[in-house]
Design an enzyme around this catalytic site. Structure first.
Site, PDB file in Angstrom:
ATOM      1  N   ASP A  66       0.811  -1.228   0.000  1.00  0.00           N
ATOM      2  CA  ASP A  66       0.000   0.000   0.000  1.00  0.00           C
ATOM      3  C   ASP A  66       0.844   1.277   0.000  1.00  0.00           C
ATOM      4  OD1 ASP A  66      -2.061  -1.772   0.092  1.00  0.00           O
ATOM      5  OD2 ASP A  66      -2.846  -1.151   2.033  1.00  0.00           O
ATOM      6  N   ASP A  86      -0.442  -4.606  -3.733  1.00  0.00           N
ATOM      7  CA  ASP A  86      -1.449  -3.539  -3.919  1.00  0.00           C
ATOM      8  C   ASP A  86      -0.820  -2.165  -3.699  1.00  0.00           C
ATOM      9  OD1 ASP A  86      -3.204  -5.687  -4.147  1.00  0.00           O
ATOM     10  OD2 ASP A  86      -3.890  -5.533  -2.074  1.00  0.00           O
TER      11      ASP A  86
END
Length: 340
Positions: free
Chosen positions: A172, A195
């Protein structure tokens, strides 16, 4: 009568001139240029102090020049601080870093939401909520390590621009957060594990280098059904750490995720199937029915159009022509990040 008219005319011109000068003069309390150096010799020693000094909701752009150094700050640019450019000397030596992560105890106790630990949404090193914020020649790092979700840059403001910047983290790294946020990244470097480019904003990445640090997923868009575009990568280069062998272009965080790669150079770490449906998500089990994942004329060892999953798309020449900065980012205000 002529003398009186002439006098009135001269007076009117004089008053108009004074009014123009007053309207365009810079209030000495709020300069248009601010300098930051952690070693002194500048207006401020921290970037946060410089941001705090900017006039609230000011209509004139303020440039904050940051001298090289490592600034350990959890920097927040709130919604009432707008039209600010933060410009470093160079990205290699002008660094903003912090080490919060999701699950880390908050040393201040509970936050304003009643949470005693940081979450993904509060783990940021830099939070940008104001509109018309520009970053240039900076590195932003979340240095927490591989401890889970830990955001380096979290952007909610509209008309955000980053040029020649580096965003470093693991899971992230870059949170392009909300639906009504338009963001433009040019010639930037972004690295992470899982991600590491995620969120709901409409974003263009142009001429950027994207580096995977582990076998995982690059993007996790959460685009809404109402948005025409989500994440768009134009002429970017996807590279990986030497240990990385299996990476996906993306998986959908929400069911209408939109991510497109056009004319990008995809390294051999990108799997032939290219994308993942995130089948373990119990709330949205069939996201492949509604997502829009597409590619156009990508090259490199990871470009495998014949092997991609059947629910992903290969754009036609006509469809690809829609992916211009104007179509993606202009909006009702006709914003053009190139001229800003």
């Amino acid at each position: 009568m002529r003398r009186i008219s002439y006098f009135k005319l001269i007076t009117l011109l004089f008053l108009n001139t004074l009014s123009f000068i007053y309207a365009n003069a810079q209030d000495p309390k709020y300069p248009s240029t601010i300098t930051v150096s952690k070693d002194g010799g500048a207006n401020y020693k921290t970037i946060q102090e410089a941001v705090n000094s900017v006039r609230d909701l000011g209509e004139k752009e303020v440039k904050i020049y940051v001298k090289k150094g490592i600034y350990k700050e959890k920097l927040i640019i709130p919604s009432w601080k707008i039209r600010i450019s933060i410009i470093g000397e160079n990205p290699e030596n002008t660094i903003i870093t912090f080490d919060d992560y999701s699950g880390k105890p908050n040393p201040a106790g509970k936050d304003q939401f009643g949470n005693a630990k940081f979450s993904t949404y509060t783990s940021f090193t830099v939070l940008i909520q104001g509109n018309d914020i520009h970053l240039e020649n900076l590195t932003i790092i979340n240095s927490a390590g591989r401890v889970g979700q830990a955001v380096a840059l979290h952007v909610e403001g509209d008309r955000f621009i980053a040029k020649n910047c580096r965003f470093l983290g693991n899971q992230d790294t870059l949170y392009a957060a909300i639906e009504n946020s338009r963001q433009y990244y040019q010639n930037c470097y972004i690295e992470g594990t899982t991600d590491f480019i995620f969120g709901k904003a409409t974003v263009v990445f142009q001429d950027c280098t994207i580096k995977s640090l582990s076998d995982s997923y690059i993007t996790a868009a959460s685009t809404s059904a109402q948005q025409k575009f989500g994440f768009v990568f134009l002429t970017c280069k996807l590279i990986a750490d030497t240990a990385v062998k299996k990476a996906y272009l993306g998986r959908p965080w929400r069911p209408y995720a939109k991510t497109v790669f056009l004319n990008c150079d995809l390294g051999k770490h990108i799997l032939p199937e290219g994308w993942n449906a995130w089948k373990g998500d119990k709330m949205f089990p069939d996201k492949e029915l509604t997502v829009f994942y597409a590619e156009y004329k990508n090259k490199g060892a990871g470009a495998s159009p014949g092997a991609r999953l059947p629910w992903t798309k290969k754009l036609t020449d006509k469809e690809a022509k829609n992916y211009t900065l104007k179509n993606i980012l202009s909006g009702s205000d006709q914003w053009n990040p190139i001229t800003n």
